[in-house]
Design a protein around this motif. Structure first.
Motif, mmCIF file in Angstrom:
data_model
loop_
_atom_site.group_PDB
_atom_site.id
_atom_site.type_symbol
_atom_site.label_atom_id
_atom_site.label_comp_id
_atom_site.label_asym_id
_atom_site.label_seq_id
_atom_site.Cartn_x
_atom_site.Cartn_y
_atom_site.Cartn_z
ATOM 1 N N UNK A 55 28.926 40.724 48.912
ATOM 2 C CA UNK A 55 28.796 40.345 48.043
ATOM 3 C C UNK A 55 29.501 40.849 46.682
ATOM 4 N N UNK A 56 30.077 39.989 45.788
ATOM 5 C CA UNK A 56 30.705 39.552 45.380
ATOM 6 C C UNK A 56 30.971 39.479 43.024
ATOM 7 N N UNK A 57 31.388 40.002 42.105
ATOM 8 C CA UNK A 57 31.031 39.947 40.972
ATOM 9 C C UNK A 57 30.646 38.339 40.864
ATOM 10 N N UNK A 58 29.966 38.710 39.073
ATOM 11 C CA UNK A 58 30.315 36.791 38.787
ATOM 12 C C UNK A 58 31.451 37.266 37.860
ATOM 13 N N UNK A 59 32.215 36.042 37.843
ATOM 14 C CA UNK A 59 33.469 35.731 36.881
ATOM 15 C C UNK A 59 33.260 34.977 35.789
ATOM 16 N N UNK A 60 33.815 35.241 34.633
ATOM 17 C CA UNK A 60 33.828 34.176 33.895
ATOM 18 C C UNK A 60 34.965 33.604 33.801
ATOM 19 N N UNK A 61 35.176 32.322 33.341
ATOM 20 C CA UNK A 61 36.063 31.174 33.168
ATOM 21 C C UNK A 61 37.543 31.542 32.756
ATOM 22 N N UNK A 62 37.903 31.464 33.483
ATOM 23 C CA UNK A 62 40.019 32.140 33.392
ATOM 24 C C UNK A 62 39.722 33.386 33.280
ATOM 25 N N UNK A 63 38.939 34.271 34.373
ATOM 26 C CA UNK A 63 38.670 35.611 34.237
ATOM 27 C C UNK A 63 38.510 36.339 35.679
ATOM 28 N N UNK A 64 38.764 37.738 35.957
ATOM 29 C CA UNK A 64 38.904 38.219 36.737
ATOM 30 C C UNK A 64 37.797 39.881 36.574
ATOM 31 N N UNK A 65 37.087 39.849 37.836
ATOM 32 C CA UNK A 65 36.488 41.081 38.177
ATOM 33 C C UNK A 65 36.648 41.363 39.085
ATOM 34 N N UNK A 66 37.016 42.814 39.307
ATOM 35 C CA UNK A 66 36.692 43.643 41.186
ATOM 36 C C UNK A 66 36.173 44.671 41.221
ATOM 37 N N UNK A 67 36.419 45.706 42.383
ATOM 38 C CA UNK A 67 35.782 47.113 42.088
ATOM 39 C C UNK A 67 34.205 46.984 43.274
ATOM 40 N N UNK A 68 33.522 45.934 43.150
ATOM 41 C CA UNK A 68 32.240 45.830 44.042
ATOM 42 C C UNK A 68 33.212 46.172 45.419
ATOM 43 N N UNK A 69 31.442 46.971 45.644
ATOM 44 C CA UNK A 69 32.368 47.906 47.125
ATOM 45 C C UNK A 69 31.214 47.170 48.391
ATOM 46 N N UNK A 70 31.190 46.589 49.393
ATOM 47 C CA UNK A 70 33.275 46.317 50.263
ATOM 48 C C UNK A 70 32.198 45.646 51.100
#
Length: 177
Positions: A55-70
């Motif tokens: 599973x990855x994170x939710x992401x807003x429009x024109x955005x980025x998210x990271x750091x979900x392990x693994x």
């Protein structure tokens, strides 16, 4: 005397734990782990996404998210490796939902109506080459429900990132097949 005896027991237990941990790491693991992140190049919200079930994170429009392990990938890359990317979009993530008469929280009927517009997507993509090291798995959500994946240690928008698409992309009138 009891202090020394307790300390000796503590050292013995710590040594046993160290041996157990060392025993678990004998031999080379068949997988590499890296952070799982995403970049959303579209005006829709990404409610969630997953890559091969991670599973990855939710992401807003024109955005980025990271750091979900693994994300776990085979230790050694081979041609032909594939990833299954699944995600849910909200085409109107900034919709103002009607409030309950009490004024607290969204009206359930309005929320159900809004949620009916969510769209589920799934695609199989090639896993790009990587060395015997994985910094991160970065998933890029592009217009027309296209996806690109990067295993580079250079995160977007670094000039060294292999993904060069602009962040704010417009959906074309007709998507290619």
């Amino acid at each position: 005397m009891s202090y020394l005896k307790g300390y000796a027991v503590y050292q013995w237990l710590a040594g046993c734990l160290l041996l157990l941990l060392t025993g678990c790491s004998l031999g080379e693991s068949k997988f590499l782990a890296g952070d799982l992140g995403g970049v959303n190049h579209t005006s829709a919200g990404i409610n969630y996404f997953s890559v091969n079930g991670y599973g990855g994170p939710n992401i807003s429009p024109y955005g980025s998210r990271g750091g979900m392990c693994c994300a776990m990938l085979p230790r050694h890359w081979q041609p032909g490796l594939k990833l299954k990317v699944e995600w849910e979009t909200d085409p109107d993530p900034y919709a103002r939902l009607k409030r309950k008469p009490s004024g607290y929280g969204p009206d359930e009927v309005a929320y159900v109506k809004h949620k009916a517009n969510y769209q589920q997507h799934s695609v199989i993509v090639d896993l790009p080459p990587y060395e015997d090291r994985l910094c991160a798995l970065e998933v890029h959500f592009l217009p027309c429900n296209q996806v690109k994946v990067s295993t580079s240690c250079w995160a977007y928008p670094s000039p060294n990132s292999p993904i060069k698409e602009p962040l704010e992309m417009k959906e074309p009138a007709v998507c290619p097949k």
